[in-house]
Write an enzyme that holds these catalytic residues in place. Structure first.
Site, mmCIF file in Angstrom:
data_model
loop_
_atom_site.group_PDB
_atom_site.id
_atom_site.type_symbol
_atom_site.label_atom_id
_atom_site.label_comp_id
_atom_site.label_asym_id
_atom_site.label_seq_id
_atom_site.Cartn_x
_atom_site.Cartn_y
_atom_site.Cartn_z
ATOM 1 N N LEU A 61 -2.986 26.511 68.489
ATOM 2 C CA LEU A 61 -2.806 26.943 69.872
ATOM 3 C C LEU A 61 -1.580 26.265 70.454
ATOM 4 O O LEU A 61 -1.255 25.131 70.091
ATOM 5 C CB LEU A 61 -4.031 26.574 70.716
ATOM 6 N N ASP A 62 -0.913 26.947 71.394
ATOM 7 C CA ASP A 62 0.177 26.327 72.144
ATOM 8 C C ASP A 62 -0.358 25.110 72.904
ATOM 9 O O ASP A 62 -1.549 25.034 73.231
ATOM 10 C CB ASP A 62 0.775 27.312 73.153
ATOM 11 N N LYS A 63 0.538 24.202 73.212
ATOM 12 C CA LYS A 63 0.151 22.972 73.914
ATOM 13 C C LYS A 63 -0.648 23.257 75.180
ATOM 14 O O LYS A 63 -1.671 22.614 75.445
ATOM 15 C CB LYS A 63 1.403 22.159 74.256
ATOM 16 N N THR A 116 -2.296 25.986 76.043
ATOM 17 C CA THR A 116 -3.424 26.899 75.885
ATOM 18 C C THR A 116 -4.644 26.082 75.494
ATOM 19 O O THR A 116 -4.588 25.257 74.587
ATOM 20 C CB THR A 116 -3.130 27.954 74.808
ATOM 21 N N ARG A 134 1.417 36.095 75.583
ATOM 22 C CA ARG A 134 2.313 35.805 76.705
ATOM 23 C C ARG A 134 3.436 36.839 76.793
ATOM 24 O O ARG A 134 3.771 37.327 77.889
ATOM 25 C CB ARG A 134 2.872 34.395 76.555
#
Length: 303
Positions: A136-138, A140, A240
């Site tokens: 996951l993105d930081k 998220t 996104r």
């Protein structure tokens, strides 16, 4: 503490088959077999070590002991607790808070989920390195799937490539989306001149996202929509970019057209994970609790 080696045990239900063929059914590659043979693993039948040419009978118990895995020299273990949704000998499924990176970088070598997992495995005495299957993105939050050994990682990665791991997200986006359900099918590529940003690009990789509206509401005079998003592909920043492309960027996602007025990170949460367990063949369906910062924005949500 003596490290515990990872083992896989199964009973034979078909007579007169070679051990090599039985092992193949569990997805163990030739490379893995070579590693088991030469790097400290072993294969036993009814407690006796055998070669892959051994002929099996019904009822035989096969046990594969995987060799110890070499730890990454650059990964610093940290003893930091994290919420665990499920754990067995092969899988570890957990939730990540927003603001924590999944893996370290040169600038940030500690404080990531990989550091925490390395510390957890070390504390548990497992001779395994960190195998993160779904990142996951930081900023998220939500559910992450981790393999506890190299073979499980191989099987889960193959499942992910073939679409056998289902991930469902929830997000809050700007504006009121008119359609209740639809599919975004738009290829994504890297933006020229940027190593981070992605764009819709006809020459990019195929990307598909299903969108379902859960509620439409207003907060401090701003129209917002709570959506459920199903990934059919796994491109970087896919949700996104796709939501920006239809004019409804994620709340808090200032990289892709959102603003930080109501929340200081992209309002995106990895909510559900569904897969068939690669060893037990049982269905696994887990739900990550909804984060407080997003919950406070939605008037109708309770958990």
């Amino acid at each position: 503490m003596k490290e515990e080696l990872i083992q896989l045990t199964f009973r034979i239900d078909e007579p007169q088959q070679l051990l090599r063929d039985a092992i193949r059914k569990y997805g163990i590659s030739k490379k893995a077999l070579t590693s088991i043979k030469y790097e400290g693993g072993k294969i036993t039948v009814n407690g006796v070590e055998k070669t892959v040419r051994h002929k099996l009978d019904s009822g035989d118990m096969v046990q594969i002991t995987f060799p110890p895995e070499k730890k990454s020299d650059g990964l610093i273990p940290q003893q930091v607790r994290f919420p665990i949704l499920m754990e067995d000998n092969h899988l570890l499924i957990l939730t990540k808070a927003a603001g924590i990176s999944t893996i370290p970088s040169r600038e940030h070598p500690i404080g990531t989920m990989a550091n925490f997992l390395a510390g957890y495995l070390e504390e548990s005495g497992l001779s395994s390195t960190v195998h993160i299957v779904t990142r996951l993105d930081k900023d998220t939050s939500g559910i992450i799937c981790v393999a506890k050994h190299r073979h499980a990682h191989h099987l889960l990665s193959e499942m992910q490539k073939s679409g056998q791991i289902s991930r469902t997200y929830e997000a809050i986006v700007h504006g009121h989306i008119q359609q209740d359900e639809f599919l975004i099918d738009a290829p994504i590529g890297r933006k020229n001149g940027s190593i981070i940003e992605r764009v819709i690009d006809s020459e990019g990789k195929q990307a598909k996202t299903s969108v379902q509206v859960l509620s439409r509401f207003e907060n401090i005079g701003e129209k917002l929509t709570h959506v459920r998003l199903q990934l059919h592909t796994g491109r970087t920043h896919q949700i996104r970019v796709h939501m920006m492309s239809i004019g409804h960027p994620l709340l808090g996602d200032d990289l892709y057209g959102g603003n930080l007025r109501l929340i200081n990170r992209q309002a995106l949460h990895a909510r559900e994970l569904t897969l068939v367990h690669p060893f037990t063949k049982e269905k696994v369906h887990l739900i990550a609790p909804f984060p407080e910062d997003m919950k406070e924005l939605i008037p109708t949500i309770s958990s």
